[in-house]
Design an enzyme around this catalytic site. Sequence first.
Site, short mmCIF file in Angstrom:
data_model
loop_
_atom_site.label_atom_id
_atom_site.label_comp_id
_atom_site.label_asym_id
_atom_site.label_seq_id
_atom_site.Cartn_x
_atom_site.Cartn_y
_atom_site.Cartn_z
N HIS A 116 7.92 73.42 22.32
CA HIS A 116 6.75 72.53 22.37
C HIS A 116 7.17 71.08 22.50
O HIS A 116 8.21 70.65 21.97
CB HIS A 116 5.84 72.75 21.16
CG HIS A 116 6.41 72.41 19.82
ND1 HIS A 116 6.31 71.14 19.27
CD2 HIS A 116 7.06 73.16 18.90
CE1 HIS A 116 6.87 71.14 18.07
NE2 HIS A 116 7.34 72.34 17.82
N HIS A 126 9.48 66.70 10.52
CA HIS A 126 8.26 66.02 10.09
C HIS A 126 8.56 64.86 9.13
O HIS A 126 7.67 64.42 8.41
CB HIS A 126 7.26 66.97 9.41
CG HIS A 126 6.80 68.09 10.28
ND1 HIS A 126 5.68 68.85 9.98
CD2 HIS A 126 7.28 68.61 11.44
CE1 HIS A 126 5.51 69.77 10.90
NE2 HIS A 126 6.48 69.65 11.81
N GLU A 138 1.51 72.20 19.58
CA GLU A 138 1.94 73.23 18.63
C GLU A 138 1.77 72.75 17.20
O GLU A 138 1.38 73.52 16.31
CB GLU A 138 3.40 73.58 18.90
CG GLU A 138 3.90 74.82 18.13
CD GLU A 138 4.59 74.49 16.80
OE1 GLU A 138 5.04 75.42 16.11
OE2 GLU A 138 4.68 73.28 16.44
N ASP A 155 5.14 68.33 21.70
CA ASP A 155 4.53 67.37 20.77
C ASP A 155 5.36 67.24 19.50
O ASP A 155 6.16 68.11 19.15
CB ASP A 155 3.10 67.77 20.43
CG ASP A 155 2.99 69.09 19.68
OD1 ASP A 155 3.71 70.05 20.07
OD2 ASP A 155 2.21 69.19 18.72
#
Length: 416
Positions: A85, A387, A182, A87
């Site tokens: 993905h 993250h 995603e 993103d």
Amino acid sequence: MNFTSSLNFTVTERFLRYVTIDTQSDPSSVSFPSTEKQKDLARLLVDELLDIGVADAHMDEYGYVYATIPSNTNKQVPVICFCSHMDTAPDCSGKNVKPIVHKNYQGQDIILPDDASQIIKQAEHPDLKNQIGNDVITASGTTLLGADNKAGVAEIMDACYQLMNRPEIKHGDIRILFTPDEEVGHGVEHVDITKLGAYAGYTMDGESAGNMENETFSADGARLTINGVSSHPGFAKGKMESAIKIAGEIIAALPDSLSPEHTEGMQGFVHPVAIEGHVETVGIDFIIRDFDAKKLSDHADVICKTADEVLKKYPASTYNLAVSEQYRNMKNVLDEHPEIVEYAMEAINRTGIAAKLCSIRGGTDGSRLSFMGLPCPNIFAGEHAFHSKQEWVSVQDMQKAVETILHLCMIWEEKS
């Protein structure tokens, strides 16, 4: 076939280029993709694929990138797909990412220069002990890095480059898929499975080198709506039943044993992720997770029983719980096609590192793709601390992921 010693890897240069493009997705958006800027990376990937000779590379109206590496064998080989993905997560800024390569890491704390309070310590990142002598890439301290999942994107792109330039690496048709959104749970909603035409897929979106993940959580979402009783606060005695206070009591009364911060391994959880409302009505959004899908309804019942108990004190108030399915454990599908995981394990072992079969306390695009007709386990990409501002990946782990992709292509050809 020992080809890896002569590979001219391009994965690092690609990764350093891709992470500087802001592709953060937006959970509050109603468009698809959720942010148009994700297409900036998609367009670059298409251009790079065309430049290396992948003639059918294109981006569709939804921002998906599709491409095919044509077969170079006379054998009839099942079509396999590699997916990552584009993103990055909404949890931490992905704008103005400044990647830093820390060469020849020797176990020291890594202090990120743009925010000295961001220190990557081996004691808190245990896989760093396996990186001695390697080149570790971080961000600068004010953003995430984007290794989740631009490491996977770069690895697939490098593998495409190698396949197009190394005809001695025999393989069948290889499909490439890069997805948006995603991180906000919508990554494969508009994937054209018929267009892909693949028998098996592999997401490159895992953590430590050697990890091979064939199992995810099963997942539901739930919204608890609390209907209280509003009244003018100056005349509220004996009348008001504040939905806000009721919501707080319900959240506080949920058992710690079912919270993310008190669970690990194969344990599931119930997690309140958002709350909104006013005195009369409040909505609480939950995510419910477990490896055993049958337990999801039990976890939802815990929310209801907790609400029932709290509302005994509020006789004029009511609640409603609406549960919606999100994704299911991909192991249920993969167990029907054991060779898909077995071949990937063999590919990892051929790179010289030991393959380790793992479960994911989360989900991937592969979870939903598996139930859409494309069985799709998850292979390591080398990403860590995703993250967060302390996200990191090593050059050498990304190179091992490239090697894994190439060996996997060859194994499918060999065994056909």
